[in-house]
Design an enzyme around this catalytic site. Structure first.
Site, mmCIF file in Angstrom:
data_model
loop_
_atom_site.group_PDB
_atom_site.id
_atom_site.type_symbol
_atom_site.label_atom_id
_atom_site.label_comp_id
_atom_site.label_asym_id
_atom_site.label_seq_id
_atom_site.Cartn_x
_atom_site.Cartn_y
_atom_site.Cartn_z
ATOM 1 N N HIS A 1 62.453 37.149 -85.149
ATOM 2 C CA HIS A 1 62.103 36.476 -83.894
ATOM 3 C C HIS A 1 63.370 36.018 -83.172
ATOM 4 O O HIS A 1 63.518 36.222 -81.956
ATOM 5 C CB HIS A 1 61.245 35.226 -84.158
ATOM 6 C CG HIS A 1 59.903 35.495 -84.753
ATOM 7 N ND1 HIS A 1 59.458 34.829 -85.871
ATOM 8 C CD2 HIS A 1 58.903 36.331 -84.384
ATOM 9 C CE1 HIS A 1 58.235 35.242 -86.160
ATOM 10 N NE2 HIS A 1 57.874 36.164 -85.279
ATOM 11 N N LYS B 1 43.043 30.138 -87.196
ATOM 12 C CA LYS B 1 44.105 30.641 -88.059
ATOM 13 C C LYS B 1 44.679 29.485 -88.880
ATOM 14 O O LYS B 1 45.000 28.431 -88.347
ATOM 15 C CB LYS B 1 45.212 31.251 -87.181
ATOM 16 C CG LYS B 1 45.965 32.371 -87.811
ATOM 17 C CD LYS B 1 46.892 33.013 -86.792
ATOM 18 C CE LYS B 1 47.430 34.302 -87.346
ATOM 19 N NZ LYS B 1 48.364 34.947 -86.441
ATOM 20 N N ARG C 1 57.776 45.914 -84.543
ATOM 21 C CA ARG C 1 58.562 46.196 -85.740
ATOM 22 C C ARG C 1 58.378 47.630 -86.202
ATOM 23 O O ARG C 1 59.299 48.251 -86.691
ATOM 24 C CB ARG C 1 58.149 45.256 -86.877
ATOM 25 C CG ARG C 1 58.538 43.827 -86.654
ATOM 26 C CD ARG C 1 57.967 42.964 -87.730
ATOM 27 N NE ARG C 1 56.502 43.121 -87.690
ATOM 28 C CZ ARG C 1 55.635 42.260 -88.137
ATOM 29 N NH1 ARG C 1 56.049 41.167 -88.698
ATOM 30 N NH2 ARG C 1 54.343 42.467 -88.046
ATOM 31 N N SER D 1 56.442 36.806 -90.804
ATOM 32 C CA SER D 1 56.222 35.427 -91.239
ATOM 33 C C SER D 1 55.333 35.381 -92.474
ATOM 34 O O SER D 1 55.561 34.589 -93.383
ATOM 35 C CB SER D 1 55.593 34.616 -90.107
ATOM 36 O OG SER D 1 56.466 34.517 -89.016
#
Length: 162
Positions: free
Chosen positions: A21, A45, A94, A132
């Site tokens: 990030h 979440k 990514r 993450s």
């Protein structure tokens, strides 16, 4: 050639913010007048850190970038973007596996706010595999995450996972 001409919003959960990030934010900060890191609050979440903690960690690790601001949001992304007079949504890709979902989001955001563009950036190769979720899993199992996150994030995550 550097063309600074707009405000870009880089949204995400940032739970926690990783070196991938940070790499994208640093590169985007050279392109845009302002970068707004938008920390998403999603009640459905489960996160390791509260929204306030994620904002604080991001502010700490990005403190050296004068044109970067960090806020949380719990609205539609395009509403947040328009509220901050931004014309660009910045998203990271990514791998090819990210593309389909990101393409769908970009299309939906374009439909909701036609004047807002989405720009995709890829992280530097050494960060392309970092997520993450993987960082949290490694930390929870006692692994060394120092190559994947800033020292302040590593310390906070290790305290949280104890």
């Amino acid at each position: 050639m550097t063309t600074k001409n707009t405000v870009a919003v880089y949204p995400g959960t940032f739970d926690p913010i990783t070196n991938g990030h940070i790499d994208l934010i640093e590169r985007a900060a050279r392109i845009f007048d302002r970068i707004i890191v938008a920390v998403a609050i999603n009640p459905s979440k489960t996160t390791a850190f509260s929204a306030d903690e994620r904002v604080q960690l991001a502010q700490e690790v990005l403190a050296g970038l004068d044109n970067v601001e960090v806020y949380s949001f719990d609205t539609l992304l395009v509403d947040f973007v328009q509220k901050h007079d931004a014309g660009m949504i910045l998203r990271g890709l990514r791998a090819v596996s990210d593309f389909e979902y990101e393409f769908q989001l970009a299309g939906m955001n374009r439909r909701l706010a036609p004047a807002v563009e989405t720009l995709f950036l890829t992280p530097a190769e050494q960060y392309s595999y970092i997520s993450s979720s993987l960082v949290k899993e490694i930390a929870a199992l006692g692994g060394d995450i120092s190559d994947f996150v800033h020292e302040k994030v590593r310390a906070a995550l290790n305290r949280r996972m104890r």
